[in-house]
Design an enzyme around this catalytic site. Structure first.
Site, short mmCIF file in Angstrom:
data_model
loop_
_atom_site.label_atom_id
_atom_site.label_comp_id
_atom_site.label_asym_id
_atom_site.label_seq_id
_atom_site.Cartn_x
_atom_site.Cartn_y
_atom_site.Cartn_z
N TYR A 170 0.83 -1.21 0.00
CA TYR A 170 0.00 0.00 0.00
C TYR A 170 0.86 1.26 0.00
O TYR A 170 0.62 2.21 -0.76
CB TYR A 170 -0.91 -0.05 1.22
CG TYR A 170 -1.84 1.12 1.40
CD1 TYR A 170 -3.03 1.20 0.68
CD2 TYR A 170 -1.54 2.15 2.29
CE1 TYR A 170 -3.89 2.27 0.85
CE2 TYR A 170 -2.40 3.22 2.47
CZ TYR A 170 -3.58 3.27 1.74
OH TYR A 170 -4.42 4.34 1.91
N LYS A 174 1.12 4.18 -2.78
CA LYS A 174 0.73 5.56 -2.46
C LYS A 174 1.88 6.54 -2.69
O LYS A 174 1.66 7.68 -3.10
CB LYS A 174 0.22 5.64 -1.02
CG LYS A 174 -1.14 4.98 -0.81
CD LYS A 174 -2.16 5.47 -1.82
CE LYS A 174 -3.59 5.32 -1.36
NZ LYS A 174 -4.55 5.67 -2.43
N1 LIG Z 1 -9.60 5.89 5.23
C1 LIG Z 1 -8.46 6.50 5.47
O1 LIG Z 1 -8.15 6.87 6.62
C2 LIG Z 1 -7.52 6.78 4.32
C3 LIG Z 1 -6.31 7.41 4.61
C4 LIG Z 1 -5.44 7.72 3.57
C5 LIG Z 1 -5.81 7.41 2.25
N2 LIG Z 1 -6.99 6.78 2.00
C6 LIG Z 1 -7.33 6.49 0.59
O2 LIG Z 1 -8.60 7.01 0.30
C7 LIG Z 1 -9.19 6.26 -0.76
C8 LIG Z 1 -10.58 5.82 -0.37
O3 LIG Z 1 -10.48 4.88 0.69
P1 LIG Z 1 -11.64 4.64 1.76
O4 LIG Z 1 -10.99 4.70 3.09
O5 LIG Z 1 -12.80 5.51 1.46
O6 LIG Z 1 -11.97 3.10 1.47
P2 LIG Z 1 -13.34 2.36 1.12
O7 LIG Z 1 -13.01 0.93 1.11
O8 LIG Z 1 -14.44 2.83 2.01
O9 LIG Z 1 -13.68 2.86 -0.34
C9 LIG Z 1 -12.94 2.48 -1.47
C10 LIG Z 1 -13.89 2.28 -2.62
O10 LIG Z 1 -13.13 1.94 -3.79
C11 LIG Z 1 -13.86 0.95 -4.50
N3 LIG Z 1 -12.96 0.18 -5.35
C12 LIG Z 1 -12.03 -0.74 -4.95
N4 LIG Z 1 -11.40 -1.24 -6.03
C13 LIG Z 1 -11.92 -0.63 -7.12
C14 LIG Z 1 -11.66 -0.72 -8.51
N5 LIG Z 1 -10.72 -1.56 -8.99
N6 LIG Z 1 -12.38 0.06 -9.36
C15 LIG Z 1 -13.33 0.91 -8.89
N7 LIG Z 1 -13.62 1.02 -7.57
C16 LIG Z 1 -12.92 0.27 -6.70
C17 LIG Z 1 -14.50 0.10 -3.44
O11 LIG Z 1 -15.60 -0.65 -3.93
C18 LIG Z 1 -14.88 1.14 -2.39
O12 LIG Z 1 -16.20 1.61 -2.57
C19 LIG Z 1 -8.22 5.10 -1.03
O13 LIG Z 1 -7.39 5.42 -2.13
C20 LIG Z 1 -7.41 5.02 0.24
O14 LIG Z 1 -6.17 4.42 0.04
C21 LIG Z 1 -7.86 6.45 3.01
#
Ligand SMILES: NC(=O)c1ccc[n+]([C@@H]2O[C@H](COP(=O)([O-])OP(=O)(O)OC[C@H]3O[C@@H](n4cnc5c(N)ncnc54)[C@H](O)[C@@H]3O)[C@@H](O)[C@H]2O)c1
Length: 303
Positions: A170, A174
């Site tokens: 991951y 990133k």
């Molecule tokens: N939650 C956190 O604290 C956090 C922190 C830093 C970065 N992020 C980043 O934010 C983004 C969103 O994450 P989140 O926490 O909302 O997670 P989440 O799992 O709630 O949402 C991710 C969404 O992406 C969709 N997805 C997965 N693979 C896919 C694909 N191949 N094509 C299309 N859609 C796809 C999933 O179905 C899901 O709805 C990610 O890139 C994650 O790495 C999250």
């Protein structure tokens, strides 16, 4: 009047979590939104119509949206997604690459599948939509059209910028997205298109999966008032970056966590040593590296 009236946006992975927050925010600011989501599990398995609920929420609030169920890392599927925005809403201005999965494991336990799937969804899933969106804008630009409303907003993570135990796949992806952002920002600069990356946070299912974090997964629309765990707290920054107001901002990595927005500073030159026009001898490096590069002058260590 919204900041994004009449603009057309795609938000990937917008069926849940942070992406859903972005889609709702962009629609609130007047954008017409393509809500992409494969409907996969946190580990990237399966598929579903998860985008539909976000579309419904936008429509209930008076906005316009359409669902897209493509896998963002499917090169042709990403092309169809860009095409859908143009066919349904007549144009494309904003691409928010947000979709992601997690398959955490220490490096000694990480399987080839854990590595490949995470790198694929995050890195290729950022590259493929960006490639097709930029080609769309490039064709228009070559035909004499102004494409300077073009905006790409990628998603990195604090973990990717500093490293995090148990997340080699991951964090590598990133960090790659941060570097990708800087490179593509240079390549599209002449067309007036901006490319930035955000580092969001929030109590999504991804955050809830961190062992011992004690986080309960919640969707952004489940929060009625300000809450530090609300996954949509980075969405106002996304809307701003997508607007005319941020036309001068490109190649930047910005974290938006809780109530703070922080400009991230990348790799930069630190201490250095030189031996003009000559090759180093490895044995002479110990003292020089410790004293002049790392600045840790061990007792008796002199050169
Ligand atoms: N939650 C956190 O604290 C956090 C922190 C830093 C970065 N992020 C980043 O934010 C983004 C969103 O994450 P989140 O926490 O909302 O997670 P989440 O799992 O709630 O949402 C991710 C969404 O992406 C969709 N997805 C997965 N693979 C896919 C694909 N191949 N094509 C299309 N859609 C796809 C999933 O179905 C899901 O709805 C990610 O890139 C994650 O790495 C999250």
């Amino acid at each position: 009047m919204g900041l994004l009236d009449g603009r057309v946006a795609i938000v990937t992975g917008a069926g849940h979590g942070i992406g859903r927050g972005h889609a709702l925010e962009l629609a609130k600011e007047g954008a017409l939104v393509v809500v992409n989501d494969l409907g996969a599990s946190l580990k990237g398995e399966g598929a579903g119509r998860d985008a539909d609920l976000t579309v419904k929420l936008i429509e209930e609030r008076g906005g316009k949206a359409v669902a897209n169920y493509e896998d963002v890392a499917d090169f042709d599927g990403a092309g169809r997604m860009i095409q859908q925005a143009v066919e349904v809403f007549g144009r494309l201005d904003i691409l928010v690459n947000n979709a992601g999965i997690a398959r955490d494991a220490t490096i000694w336990s990480m399987t080839e599948e854990d590595w490949d799937k995470v790198i694929r969804v995050h890195l290729k899933g950022t590259f493929a939509p960006t490639h097709h969106a930029v080609n769309h804008w490039r064709r228009l630009s070559k035909a004499g059209e102004d494409v300077s409303t073009g905006r790409i907003i990628n998603t990195t993570s604090g973990a990717g910028l500093v490293g995090n135990f148990g997340q080699a796949n991951y964090t590598a992806a990133k960090a790659g997205i941060a570097a990708f952002t800087q490179t593509v920002s240079l390549e599209v600069f002449k067309m007036g298109i901006t490319v930035n990356a955000i580092g969001p946070a929030g109590a999504t299912r991804m955050a809830a999966s961190i062992p011992g974090a004690g986080i309960e997964a919640r969707e952004p629309d489940e929060f009625d008032e300000w809450d530090p765990m609300d996954p949509s707290l980075s969405s106002p920054l996304v809307a701003w970056l997508a607007s005319d107001q941020a036309a001068h901002v490109t190649g930047q990595v910005i974290r938006a966590v809780k109530d703070e927005i922080v400009l991230m500073k990348g790799w930069s030159n630190g201490n250095s040593i030189r031996k003009p026009g000559k090759r180093w001898d490895p044995a002479e490096l110990t003292a020089l590296m410790n004293a002049d590069v790392f600045g840790c002058r061990a007792p008796g260590l002199r050169y």
